[in-house]
Write a protein that holds these residues in place. Sequence first.
Motif, PDB file in Angstrom:
ATOM      1  N   LEU A 191       0.828  -1.207   0.000  1.00 14.84           N
ATOM      2  CA  LEU A 191       0.000   0.000   0.000  1.00 14.84           C
ATOM      3  C   LEU A 191       0.864   1.259   0.000  1.00 14.84           C
ATOM      4  N   ALA A 192       1.981   1.215   0.724  1.00 12.89           N
ATOM      5  CA  ALA A 192       2.904   2.356   0.739  1.00 12.89           C
ATOM      6  C   ALA A 192       3.564   2.526  -0.632  1.00 12.89           C
ATOM      7  N   LEU A 193       3.883   1.399  -1.281  1.00 15.62           N
ATOM      8  CA  LEU A 193       4.457   1.464  -2.628  1.00 15.62           C
ATOM      9  C   LEU A 193       3.463   2.085  -3.594  1.00 15.62           C
ATOM     10  N   GLU A 194       2.218   1.665  -3.507  1.00 13.67           N
ATOM     11  CA  GLU A 194       1.171   2.211  -4.371  1.00 13.67           C
ATOM     12  C   GLU A 194       1.068   3.731  -4.199  1.00 13.67           C
ATOM     13  N   LEU A 195       1.071   4.189  -2.955  1.00 14.01           N
ATOM     14  CA  LEU A 195       0.961   5.614  -2.681  1.00 14.01           C
ATOM     15  C   LEU A 195       2.189   6.372  -3.193  1.00 14.01           C
ATOM     16  N   ALA A 196       3.389   5.810  -2.982  1.00 16.34           N
ATOM     17  CA  ALA A 196       4.624   6.485  -3.387  1.00 16.34           C
ATOM     18  C   ALA A 196       4.692   6.640  -4.906  1.00 16.34           C
ATOM     19  N   ILE A 197       4.326   5.587  -5.640  1.00 14.54           N
ATOM     20  CA  ILE A 197       4.389   5.660  -7.102  1.00 14.54           C
ATOM     21  C   ILE A 197       3.349   6.631  -7.631  1.00 14.54           C
ATOM     22  N   ASN A 198       2.148   6.589  -7.084  1.00 15.19           N
ATOM     23  CA  ASN A 198       1.110   7.499  -7.576  1.00 15.19           C
ATOM     24  C   ASN A 198       1.422   8.953  -7.241  1.00 15.19           C
ATOM     25  N   GLU A 199       2.104   9.188  -6.125  1.00 16.58           N
ATOM     26  CA  GLU A 199       2.488  10.555  -5.783  1.00 16.58           C
ATOM     27  C   GLU A 199       3.642  11.041  -6.665  1.00 16.58           C
ATOM     28  N   TYR A 200       4.626  10.166  -6.900  1.00 17.24           N
ATOM     29  CA  TYR A 200       5.762  10.562  -7.738  1.00 17.24           C
ATOM     30  C   TYR A 200       5.344  10.632  -9.201  1.00 17.24           C
TER      31      TYR A 200
END
Length: 780
Positions: free
Chosen positions: A212-221
């Motif tokens: 879930l943290a990976l999903e958030l990081a990629i979508n933010e970047y």
Amino acid sequence: MSTSKFEHFSGFVLTKQQFKTQNGFALCYWLATDHGPVRAIVDQQEAVFFILASDLEWATNALADQHIQVRTSILPLKTFQQQIVAALYFRSLTDFYNAKKYLSTHHIRILEGDIRHSERYLMERFIRGSAQVAGNLKRGQSFSTLSSTKMKSCNYLPTLKMLSLDIECSGKGILYSVGLFGQDISLVIMVGEPQDTTQDIQWVNDETQLLLALELAINEYDPDVIIGWNIIDFDFTLLVRRAEQLGIELKLGRAAQKVQLKDSKVGKLLVPGRVVLDGIDTLKNATYQFSSFSLANVAHQLLGESKLIDSDDRLAEIEWQFKHDKLSLAAYNLKDCQLVWDIFEQEKLLDFALLRTQLTGLDIERQGGSVAAFVNLYLPLMHRSGYVAPNLGDHDVHFSSPGGYVMNSEPGLYKNVIVLDFKSLYPSIIRTFLIDPIGLIEGLANPENAVTGYHEAFFSRTEHHLPKLIDHLWQARDEAKAAKDKMRSQAIKIIMNSFYGVLGSTGCRFYDPRLASSITLRGHDIMLKTRAEIERLGFRVIYGDTDSTFVALNDEFDTQLCQQTGRDLERHINDFWQNYCENNDGLTSYLELEFETIYSPFFMPTIRGSVTGSKKRYVGQVEGESGSLLVFKGMETVRSDWTELARQFQQELFERIFAGESVEVYIKQTISDLMAGKLNHLLVYRKRLGQNLSEYVKNIPPHAQAALKFQLDNPDKHFQRGQWIEYILSQSGPIMVSGGPVIPDLEHYLEKQLRPIAESILPTINLTFERFLSGQEEMF
């Protein structure tokens, strides 16, 4: 609230999809633009395939009985067998696939039914990555949506945002951490309790939180391109599988779309709106060659840098660090990301991938795909000539096409040898002699207006596309060379040279052995006539290989005279072929011989144990900017499965012989040092396991034997396919270097490493290796 506004602008296609709608189906193209990412929707589409017009009445009635909605049309198109075809159009993808299945079951011949409409739409508009788009644009916070989209080709190159990703996990695939590195990000997401550190680490409780943290990081970047090392088959495959097992939809695509992973070689992974680009495959596509494509080896070769863990048992070290030293594991994880990033940046791999798309129309991440590239380029041109593409195996001509021509060599040691190379021989043959799939069909129908090929082939003088396509690429490559754009020049060369391989591949729908043979056999004839003409001028041709001719010049010639002779021969042979093609076939010759190299001296060995000259093996000395340089072709020095002893011995031997120095003392000293154990550090063999160790059952090669012995003494050690094994041959057989002290079988190295090298060259200078072993030392 954002409203739609009609706009037109340029973009670059990142990903493509086709999906059902209430009114049939639509296409979705994610574009990179100067105004950010755009989701372009092309609606009200119809998928199409073709059948013979003679089958249309039966097919129409049959599909109506099956309640399959279809629109039909007789088109001015025909098969290669001159049969008129009908087009069947479907507004529903379900109807399209059901119709294909039903008609195939009833032995109705379907043509071009394997081409996805999302690809056909771009192909028929000659859109190769770059597109001019127009439609109703609705701007959003993270992306914009374009509806009622119209697209056409243009020249546009985007600036893409790139992100390097790498995961670490256990041997059972349990996720430990994910590293992310880019222009403005340097982050590791790690499972574990928070620790004090200056590193940018996001600590999470478990794998679910990590994903879930990976999903958030990629979508933010919000990257356009995600890069990695074996990233599709390992990193993303594992991420998707773990997400499925944990009941998570991994939404790493734009517009919160989930990652799609399929069991297929082509289009295996789709992250909507983002390109996933693998470093290994991209390097291979760009024709890089390494003894190993491991990140450790490539980073060392290209960057001069090393991974933070590079032990023989990397997995064990990763598992230990996760349990006992998570900060070191985070540093290792991020370092791998950075190494991949640096390789892409230094070698401009993303630029290469974009350029390849602009030249071929293939997806940015599509690897290999020579056949697909050819179809992309050729199919729309073929349609405009009134033909539909054949299916695999539609032709009824079956025989094997020969390979490139290789002359018998004249072995020996030469003072001066020049090499004359035909520039892109096979593409120039296609261009000169009008070799082309449509040209073959039209030429067979009208042989009086055709160029004669081989195996009863004829090629139309007026109806063809491939020669013109190569002409366009050739001019583009010349422009790239003039601009010193090495990347574009290399990319175009790769594409042009792939055309022969495609036409000679049974995996291509345009395969016909008459096409491939008319290229290779023409090449044979060109090489033979070139040799005859050079010899008619009084020169001696000692070897030739596919497109290269080796000419021995007078020993008394200095460098200037060798260069002048090379230029004179280049000019003469090019004039010869211009006249030959004009006088014999009324054709313009695009054959272009180039004076390439002076070797001084040059050595062509014999086949071992024979007086016959070898092929594809030689050594020559060239003068470079930094002095003399030895060039080894097919010799032990360039083979990874020979020891450093062999490579050093061969290098030194040839350096001395080429310099006119005595080799007797050197050979004697080398043998003496070897037998005294002074060269034991040079006796290591290094070879990669071709399969998993457990799969070696019969005829077990030495490196696998060494690994098996090591495993018996170290049960916790496991070897996998692709792993490098370093071993020494002892009197009791092969022993791994890491297995402890080894007493080498020195006689083996004397006979199997030094002797073959010495016997390949010593007879040329009237010496024998036996004299160094028999005690006859009067020569010293």
